[in-house]
Design a protein around this motif. Sequence first.
Motif, PDB file in Angstrom:
ATOM      1  N   VAL A  65      -1.766 -47.733  24.421  1.00  0.00           N
ATOM      2  CA  VAL A  65      -1.089 -49.014  24.563  1.00  0.00           C
ATOM      3  C   VAL A  65      -1.984 -50.045  25.245  1.00  0.00           C
ATOM      4  O   VAL A  65      -2.948 -49.695  25.913  1.00  0.00           O
ATOM      5  N   THR A  66      -1.614 -51.316  25.067  1.00  0.00           N
ATOM      6  CA  THR A  66      -2.297 -52.369  25.820  1.00  0.00           C
ATOM      7  C   THR A  66      -1.643 -52.473  27.193  1.00  0.00           C
ATOM      8  O   THR A  66      -0.595 -51.860  27.441  1.00  0.00           O
ATOM      9  N   ALA A  67      -2.233 -53.283  28.056  1.00  0.00           N
ATOM     10  CA  ALA A  67      -1.671 -53.467  29.400  1.00  0.00           C
ATOM     11  C   ALA A  67      -0.252 -54.026  29.299  1.00  0.00           C
ATOM     12  O   ALA A  67       0.664 -53.555  29.979  1.00  0.00           O
ATOM     13  N   ALA A  68      -0.050 -55.015  28.434  1.00  0.00           N
ATOM     14  CA  ALA A  68       1.267 -55.635  28.322  1.00  0.00           C
ATOM     15  C   ALA A  68       2.287 -54.632  27.800  1.00  0.00           C
ATOM     16  O   ALA A  68       3.440 -54.601  28.231  1.00  0.00           O
ATOM     17  N   GLU A  69       1.852 -53.775  26.858  1.00  0.00           N
ATOM     18  CA  GLU A  69       2.778 -52.781  26.310  1.00  0.00           C
ATOM     19  C   GLU A  69       3.162 -51.744  27.359  1.00  0.00           C
ATOM     20  O   GLU A  69       4.331 -51.377  27.491  1.00  0.00           O
ATOM     21  N   LEU A  70       2.156 -51.298  28.133  1.00  0.00           N
ATOM     22  CA  LEU A  70       2.476 -50.322  29.182  1.00  0.00           C
ATOM     23  C   LEU A  70       3.403 -50.955  30.225  1.00  0.00           C
ATOM     24  O   LEU A  70       4.352 -50.325  30.698  1.00  0.00           O
ATOM     25  N   GLY A  71       3.137 -52.212  30.564  1.00  0.00           N
ATOM     26  CA  GLY A  71       3.989 -52.913  31.527  1.00  0.00           C
ATOM     27  C   GLY A  71       5.424 -52.977  31.034  1.00  0.00           C
ATOM     28  O   GLY A  71       6.376 -52.710  31.776  1.00  0.00           O
ATOM     29  N   PHE A  72       5.569 -53.280  29.752  1.00  0.00           N
ATOM     30  CA  PHE A  72       6.897 -53.367  29.144  1.00  0.00           C
ATOM     31  C   PHE A  72       7.588 -52.002  29.180  1.00  0.00           C
ATOM     32  O   PHE A  72       8.746 -51.875  29.580  1.00  0.00           O
ATOM     33  N   LEU A  73       6.876 -50.947  28.767  1.00  0.00           N
ATOM     34  CA  LEU A  73       7.480 -49.608  28.725  1.00  0.00           C
ATOM     35  C   LEU A  73       7.849 -49.125  30.129  1.00  0.00           C
ATOM     36  O   LEU A  73       8.906 -48.530  30.341  1.00  0.00           O
ATOM     37  N   LEU A  74       6.976 -49.402  31.102  1.00  0.00           N
ATOM     38  CA  LEU A  74       7.265 -48.984  32.482  1.00  0.00           C
ATOM     39  C   LEU A  74       8.507 -49.681  33.009  1.00  0.00           C
ATOM     40  O   LEU A  74       9.363 -49.077  33.657  1.00  0.00           O
TER      41      LEU A  74
END
Length: 748
Positions: free
Chosen positions: A632-641
């Motif tokens: 994932v990208t940083a934004a995607e990981l941030g969203f999932l977290l």
Amino acid sequence: MFEWRDGFTGRRYGFTKEQQDAARRLVAGLLEAKLKKEVGDDLRALADAAAAFWARDYYRLVFPLAFGREVVDGGVRAVFLDDPGDRVDQTAVFRRAPLDGAARPPLLPAGGRAPAEYLLADVVLVRAALANIYCRQRGVDPGLLHVLRLACFTGPLAAELAASGFDLPEEVRRLVDFLEGDGEPPAELDAEDLRRLWEAGAVAAEEAMDIAPASFAVTVVVGAVQRVKQYVFETPGLNEIRGGSEILSDVTERLAVDVATELGAEVVLRAAGSHLEFLVPDAETGAAWEARLRREFVAATGGVLVAAAAETLPVRDLLGDYYRAMGRVYQRLEAARNQTRPLYPETLPFEERCAICGQRAAEGWYQPPEGDAEPICRVCLIKREWGRDARRDKTRELEEQLRGGGRALWGLGADAGLPQSLDDLIVGHPRRRLVAVVYGDGNNFGAVVQQLKNIAVARQWTCRVEAVTWSATALALAEAVRVSVPAPHAAAKEAQRKPSLPFQVLALGGEDIGLFAWGPVGLRFAERFVALTDREFTPAPGHDGARICFSLGVLVADAKAAVARTVAFSEGELLKWAKRAARNAGYRDGGTIAFLVVPTADQIPGDLDDFQQTMYYREGATFPVCLTLRPVTAAELGFLLDRAARLREAGFVGALGRMAAAFVRGEPRVAVLYYLYQKARERKGRDDGGFTALLEDTRERPPTLADLDFAGRVLGTRRPFGGEPVAGGRETYFAPLVDLAELVKVLE
Ligand SMILES: [Zn+2]
């Protein structure tokens, strides 16, 4: 209008004359302050201080370009700086210290005939290094050498220094005048040669080839520790691991200081991550340093493998064809590598083995806090002592990097200690005792380095990567700890012990980053680190070079898992997975993160490709479904977290588990039906849930997930596991419920 072009992103930074003058005054003032700290008029001490200012202080003041740091409610956090674009803000405020709030970096372009991406500092350092080596080769009187060095360092800001009343010694001023094109140098210096070197140091690579004196050559010395990870991670204890890592940093730094003290800081090209590169006057000096590097590393560690090499190169090549010239140095190093042999070949059957590493022969005894004395080898003994004292722990360096705050910076109170074991990383009493092993480095940096045509830009690149990696690490850790550990003191009190930091940084040097952390801290760190570095290297529209970004592998596993195994998997498998995905995407969306959560060590996959197919991919009768978005990208990981945290807070852990299981175990169509049934029940109010409503909340979704539907949806050009595009295949649906299920496990 003054302009500096960021050669690595294509971004342009424009200044008015007034702004550029203000930046020059500011930098001159900081240089002056540094010089005034030297007592008396020892010209050598002044020249050394000025060299350190340009070689270290200035780059740390300017880089990173895109983010700074601010203090909010006693906590440190990153602040994104305005994108300067072509706009010129008349009221721009310049940084007075590294990462100084939202103030702008005081960029000083080299100007003159130099290419638009050269900074004044790059040119100043190259000129001084060449003049330095030149004088030493010709046996010029040391007094005069330091006058010349000081002239190189102060000349470009002589007017600003004079205006503020700082008097340069008369002989320095005369040399500044000469270098600026006026008058003659002292008889010992060859005016013609010096002027050619001076000019060649500040022009484009192609021009420098013609200008630099053909007969002038310098010797480059390189030293590097081999099999660093094997040395650091061969023992399971956190103390020994930290010790091994700290020894390597310490001896590298010590040697860099030795070079700077004996020859001048301007000749050091790189000193990071147990790797050194510097210039010396001749092959004989080079050979002496080669031997010294090997000796010092072995003496400090008790026996690490180190290779060193020296190669003499025409200065024209360094200035005009840097990458190829350095290639010759590295060929030498490679040859030296093949000749190094381990100091401890094999343990003989009758020799007692070390109780810690179990490999080398024991040479002495050590007394553990409890229990009987045990045999130990020299290498382990040194690591152990270092790790316990942590004389120069990287945490402390990060604290210095973020200026002030000290231990309080992490929001854990000033008495928070270093973790003594992996168990110490865990805060409070979570359901699972999970530790994250994070490993990462830059994508595509090899290609960037290949384009470095000149020693000046090469130095700028090295200093920038170093400054950005450290700053991003420090800020990302501070933010990750603050979010993950809301009430540390209560938790510590409950556990009846002093709070310890929930992370341990191990590798940090150049582009490399490696750390252990409590699970939630490790994942949030990864997200913040990639977000910050992506921001720093966002390319300008239309920039044709590949986008510079970082990839990270994060393995979250039980605190009892064997370190050697978790580190090898995180770096060898997950990091490679993340990098492959970034490359396949053409680095379009920036950095990537591949994470994996395994509650126990025996669940670490033996074959990652096979594991991906079995765990996350369902062929399906009508359409294939991929149950993960990773990498994932940083934004995607941030969203999932964020989504995982909300699901947990809302009490949907069970619902999430059942839904994920339906997708993992069943036929995709059936799982989708189950999802839709669940959703319909919620709509009709027959279920008090809101589980699917929470999942489908579209707020704060990153653009790459705009089409996301947890029941499954094709997502643009995304391929399963970031693989290569397949022509003519069926389109894959994505239903990333397993991602959420794994993340919830870490946050519980
Ligand atoms: Zn040992």
